[in-house]
Design a protein around this motif. Structure first.
Motif, PDB file in Angstrom:
ATOM      1  N   ALA A  82      -5.362   1.352  -3.594  1.00 17.44           N
ATOM      2  CA  ALA A  82      -4.588   1.635  -2.552  1.00 17.44           C
ATOM      3  C   ALA A  82      -3.133   1.747  -3.077  1.00 17.44           C
TER       4      ALA A  82
ATOM      5  N   LEU B 222      -7.647  -3.192  -3.310  1.00 13.67           N
ATOM      6  CA  LEU B 222      -6.376  -2.651  -3.089  1.00 13.67           C
ATOM      7  C   LEU B 222      -5.619  -2.498  -4.334  1.00 13.67           C
TER       8      LEU B 222
ATOM      9  N   VAL C 113      -8.870  -2.277   3.641  1.00 20.82           N
ATOM     10  CA  VAL C 113      -7.445  -2.623   4.394  1.00 20.82           C
ATOM     11  C   VAL C 113      -7.367  -2.794   5.873  1.00 20.82           C
TER      12      VAL C 113
ATOM     13  N   GLN D 282      -8.470  -7.739  -2.064  1.00 18.41           N
ATOM     14  CA  GLN D 282      -6.998  -7.402  -2.668  1.00 18.41           C
ATOM     15  C   GLN D 282      -7.185  -6.749  -4.138  1.00 18.41           C
TER      16      GLN D 282
ATOM     17  N   THR E  65     -11.924   2.671   1.140  1.00 19.99           N
ATOM     18  CA  THR E  65     -10.773   1.972   0.763  1.00 19.99           C
ATOM     19  C   THR E  65      -9.792   1.619   2.007  1.00 19.99           C
TER      20      THR E  65
ATOM     21  N   ILE F 169       0.873  -1.149  -0.080  1.00 17.40           N
ATOM     22  CA  ILE F 169       0.064   0.189   0.055  1.00 17.40           C
ATOM     23  C   ILE F 169       0.855   1.304   0.117  1.00 17.40           C
TER      24      ILE F 169
ATOM     25  N   LEU G 272      -6.035   7.502   1.744  1.00 15.06           N
ATOM     26  CA  LEU G 272      -6.110   6.708   0.779  1.00 15.06           C
ATOM     27  C   LEU G 272      -7.482   6.958  -0.098  1.00 15.06           C
TER      28      LEU G 272
END
Length: 468
Positions: free
Chosen positions: A160, A156, A181, A153, A177, A115, A133
């Motif tokens: 991210a 992200l 996470v 995932q 977002t 990230i 983010l």
């Protein structure tokens, strides 16, 4: 068409006689009217509500059409609560901190690699929307990608890894977002899916039936609805699976959400300091308050402390408001994502079930000042001014010519139709300044006053002028 509740259930763990003491038949009827009127006015098909008063559920009731072909509204049906879920994700991380498995001020890169600036962003900043983010779903509609399933995932990887919108801790910006996470951190540290962890540590202990919103679709569940401008109300197509995850993955009934609110009110389930941590607004690096804690908004409204959050899913809007000092809460879940029925209903119910807030000293003085201003205004209209109500300077201003002009121009307009304050008092030059708006004789006038702050309240200034 006036919608009437098709089915009603009062959910109480206390004897019926106590209900009459906690929520009267008149209050219940008023609530029915508020909900039905909001649905009729907005076109929202249904609402499910729960009311907490005195630290207990005193009413759980559903209204309207929950799905096509369904003729009975069931208050036990789980509506998608969307972003109200964020406080549960935050609670999971607080519990893991209690277990000694992480710290909220740990950098997120320690748990989820890849990230942007993950070594600078903390878990606390994820939960308070101060991480920087970029939000993956700012739209109030389903964008193209939401027609296909997604994994956390994949979210992200797409959002991210972008440059941060701001340095961590320097600004507040709502970010789904960040909560994706956060959910992944829970799963990595707990060694199980987020919902499984919440079932074990939160929902089963509180007797809450919580469902993954991706699975709360189809027969037996409320249907979401949409509307384009003022067109017909149409069935909404749910998003593909995975899009809400830890940012808003839960479905539950209004009564079940109220059980969580009661735990908050009574400081049960979580340690008391966890509740405090969740409800304490996070401060930015420049000292400004965000009014947002860890998954909840925390602020004062109308003289009351409020802990709240809304939710928006595809076809659903919801509102959950807790009034800690009144031992009360209002939950409103709707199956449409247009209009503001959920907010109207929540505000209307609060007006019914909450005691009026005690008037603050400022509010009391503002009301008294308005009365004094109206007295002098009426005296000027009638050319019968009591000069003891004015300071020496104001008496100097109101010459015979000034008084005659005030009386001639105002007296012919008749009685004021409205005489209202515009804001509260403010200090200036040793006086308290206040402004008023007066509607009279088809005209709107502005009144500017300065008065002594020492208890005598004599007017130093009393100026009337035209207003738009």
């Amino acid at each position: 068409m006036f919608l009437r509740p098709l089915f009603a259930v009062i959910a109480l763990a206390t004897p019926a006689p106590l209900l009459a003491q906690v929520l009267t038949a008149t209050e219940t009827a008023r609530i029915d009217k508020v909900v039905s009127a909001a649905l009729a006015d907005t076109g929202v098909p249904s609402a499910s509500i729960a009311v907490v008063r005195g630290g207990r559920v005193v009413l759980a009731r559903a209204y309207g059409k929950q799905a096509e072909g369904r003729t009975v509204a069931d208050p036990h049906q789980p509506y998608q609560i969307a972003s109200i879920s964020k406080q549960f994700t935050a609670a999971a991380l607080l519990l893991l901190e209690d277990d000694g498995k992480l710290r909220l001020d740990d950098p997120i890169g320690h748990y989820v690699p890849g990230i942007t600036d993950g070594d600078r962003i903390t878990i606390r900043q994820l939960l308070s929307h101060t991480a920087g983010l970029q939000d993956y779903w700012p739209q109030d509609y389903s964008f193209r990608a939401m027609a296909s399933p997604v994994t956390p995932q994949q979210i992200l990887d797409r959002w991210a890894r972008k440059p941060l919108d701001f340095a961590p801790g320097t600004q507040w910006q709502y970010s789904n977002t960040g909560y994706v996470v956060a959910g992944l951190i829970v799963e990595k540290v707990a060694g199980m899916p987020l919902l499984e962890f919440l079932q074990a540590r939160v929902f089963r202990p509180l007797g809450i039936r919580a469902v993954d919103q991706d699975k709360a679709v189809g027969a037996g569940f409320p249907q979401g609805y949409k509307r384009f401008a003022l067109g017909p109300v149409r069935v909404e197509t749910p998003a593909a699976s995975g899009w809400l995850y830890a940012a808003g993955e839960l479905s539950m009934s209004a009564e079940d959400l109220a059980r969580w609110d009661i735990a908050r009110l009574n400081r049960t389930l979580l340690p008391a300091d966890d509740w405090v941590a969740q409800e304490t607004p996070v401060t930015l690096t420049d000292g400004r308050s965000t009014s947002y804690g860890l998954g909840v908004i925390a602020r004062d409204r109308g003289g009351r402390r409020v802990i709240e959050h809304g939710g928006e899913a595809v076809g659903f809007l919801s509102q959950n408001i807790v009034y800690p000092d009144d031992k009360a809460a209002v939950v409103v879940l709707t199956n449409a994502w247009f209009a503001d029925a959920q907010s109207r209903i929540a505000a209307g119910i609060a007006d019914i079930v909450l005691p009026p807030p005690p008037a603050s000293a400022d509010a009391t003085e503002d009301a008294a000042a308005l009365t004094r201003a109206r007295i002098v205004f009426d005296q000027l209209r009638a050319n019968r001014l009591d000069r003891t109500l004015l300071t020496d300077n104001a008496n100097y201003y109101f010459t015979p010519v000034a008084l005659a002009d005030y009386a001639r121009s105002l007296g012919s307009l008749g009685e004021p139709g409205a005489f209202v304050a515009e804001g509260g008092g403010r200090l200036r030059g040793g006086f308290v300044g206040r402004a008023y708006r007066v509607t009279i004789g088809g005209r709107t006038l502005s009144l500017s006053t300065f008065a002594e702050p020492d208890g005598r309240h004599r007017f130093e200034q009393f100026l009337v002028s035209p207003a738009q």
